[in-house]
Design a protein around this motif. Structure first.
Motif, PDB file in Angstrom:
ATOM      1  N   GLY A   1     -33.362  13.972 -22.272  1.00  0.00           N
ATOM      2  CA  GLY A   1     -32.430  13.088 -22.874  1.00  0.00           C
ATOM      3  C   GLY A   1     -33.191  12.741 -24.291  1.00  0.00           C
TER       4      GLY A   1
ATOM      5  N   PRO B   1     -25.271   9.142 -17.750  1.00  0.00           N
ATOM      6  CA  PRO B   1     -25.413   9.659 -19.091  1.00  0.00           C
ATOM      7  C   PRO B   1     -26.818  10.057 -19.025  1.00  0.00           C
ATOM      8  CG  PRO B   1     -24.182   7.404 -19.312  1.00  0.00           C
ATOM      9  CD  PRO B   1     -24.570   7.898 -17.906  1.00  0.00           C
ATOM     10  N   GLN B   2     -27.262  11.177 -19.838  1.00  0.00           N
ATOM     11  CA  GLN B   2     -28.577  11.970 -19.986  1.00  0.00           C
ATOM     12  C   GLN B   2     -28.889  12.929 -18.907  1.00  0.00           C
ATOM     13  OE1 GLN B   2     -31.921   9.745 -21.454  1.00  0.00           O
ATOM     14  NE2 GLN B   2     -30.556   8.575 -22.620  1.00  0.00           N
TER      15      GLN B   2
ATOM     16  N   GLN C   1     -22.595  13.065 -17.023  1.00  0.00           N
ATOM     17  CA  GLN C   1     -23.052  12.171 -18.181  1.00  0.00           C
ATOM     18  C   GLN C   1     -21.901  11.380 -18.186  1.00  0.00           C
ATOM     19  OE1 GLN C   1     -25.578  13.397 -21.489  1.00  0.00           O
ATOM     20  NE2 GLN C   1     -24.378  15.497 -21.146  1.00  0.00           N
TER      21      GLN C   1
END
Length: 324
Positions: free
Chosen positions: A32, A211-212, A239
């Protein structure tokens, strides 16, 4: 056998046109943007240049190192041990871990010689750059073995082997992407062809990542096994923010939320996110987590069930049904 990467000449600075923006590096490495920035500040690596607008640009050599680092993190090493090492040092670590990885695969996936040979044949097919041949080979194996053994005994070790082949320089990124795309199609077709189980009731499982977390192939493997158990699966892809997961779970009346984690996340961030999600989900909604992230197995969290292996899914579903 590892492949040495020829370093980029350092007698002249790389022009901006040869640098990759951070969004591309995130996509190519699975790391990320926030992780890259934190490492830059904490470890001094990566060390991007800046374009005229002040945006970060990463050299191809640094991107290659970041890809190797991601593989080592997936194998259980901590960022402080590997971030900033040279390409040669990273490849040496991967080579040292090769024997241990092979032993792990043998124990966790019960790979006999025939399956091991099938993995090598499929690796060769991937390297031949023939999508139709790869699709035919995977589809034939799925029909011959049945979906559950195909996922647990062949796809699981093959996916790890593809990652190792890429890390050692045997595969390029596009070859790994080819494998993922073809396998996704094979699994989707196999799932769609399954006959619904009218006798079994529930659960409804919502599948996604936080997320990421860019890796979604593990989610698809889990979905295939859950559908075989008569579960209703709703996949959000990768994500998904925590608040959106909660809203989706409510909208779909999910009995279970299942998340997949690779080892690119900090342990503290994983635990914080899981505590937040657990607090926001209704108490009756189960939370299942799995993947290669070691933080999941180090300290169990209240109200969170850790899936140690793909073979653990069947008893977990049976346990849920018994309780309901």
């Amino acid at each position: 056998m590892t492949t040495e990467i020829t370093p980029i000449a350092t007698d002249a600075p790389l022009p901006d046109l040869l640098g990759l923006p951070i969004s591309t590096v995130e996509r190519e490495t699975g790391l990320g943007k926030d992780t890259l920035r934190v490492w830059e500040k904490r470890y001094g690596f990566p060390a991007p240049t800046r374009d005229a607008a002040g945006d970060r640009l990463y050299s191809t050599e640094q991107v290659q190192q970041l890809k190797l680092i991601r593989r080592l993190l997936d194998g259980g090493l901590r960022p402080g041990k590997v971030v900033g090492l040279s390409t040669r040092e990273l490849q040496a670590l991967l080579a040292d871990n090769g024997t241990a990885t092979a032993s792990y695969l043998s124990k966790t996936n019960s790979m006999d010689r025939s399956v091991d040979g099938a993995v090598e044949e499929l690796l060769a097919t991937i390297g031949s750059h023939d999508p139709q041949a790869l699709r035919h080979a995977l589809g034939t194996a799925q029909m011959r073995m049945g979906l559950a053994p195909f996922v647990t005994e062949l796809v699981a070790p093959l996916t790890i082997a593809v990652g190792e082949a890429w890390a050692q320089g045997r595969f390029e990124v596009f070859e790994e992407h080819l494998y993922t795309d073809v396998l996704t199609g094979v699994l989707r077709q196999a799932i769609a062809s399954l006959t619904p189980q009218p006798v079994l009731q529930g659960p409804t499982v919502l599948l996604t990542t936080l997320p990421q977390e860019l890796h979604g192939l593990g989610l698809l493997m889990v979905e295939a096994l859950l559908v075989l158990e008569g579960c209703t699966c709703v996949s959000l892809g990768t994500q998904t923010p925590v608040t959106d997961i909660v809203q989706a779970a409510q909208a779909h009346r999910a009995d279970i939320v299942a998340l997949s984690f690779s080892n690119v996340h900090k342990a503290s961030a994983v635990r914080t996110s899981l505590r937040e999600l657990r607090a926001l989900l209704p108490a009756a909604t189960a939370l299942w987590v799995g993947g290669s992230c070691h933080a999941l197995h180090q300290m169990p969290l209240a109200g969170v069930s850790t899936v140690q292996q793909l073979s653990s899914l069947q008893p977990l579903v049976a346990q849920w049904r018994h309780a309901h």
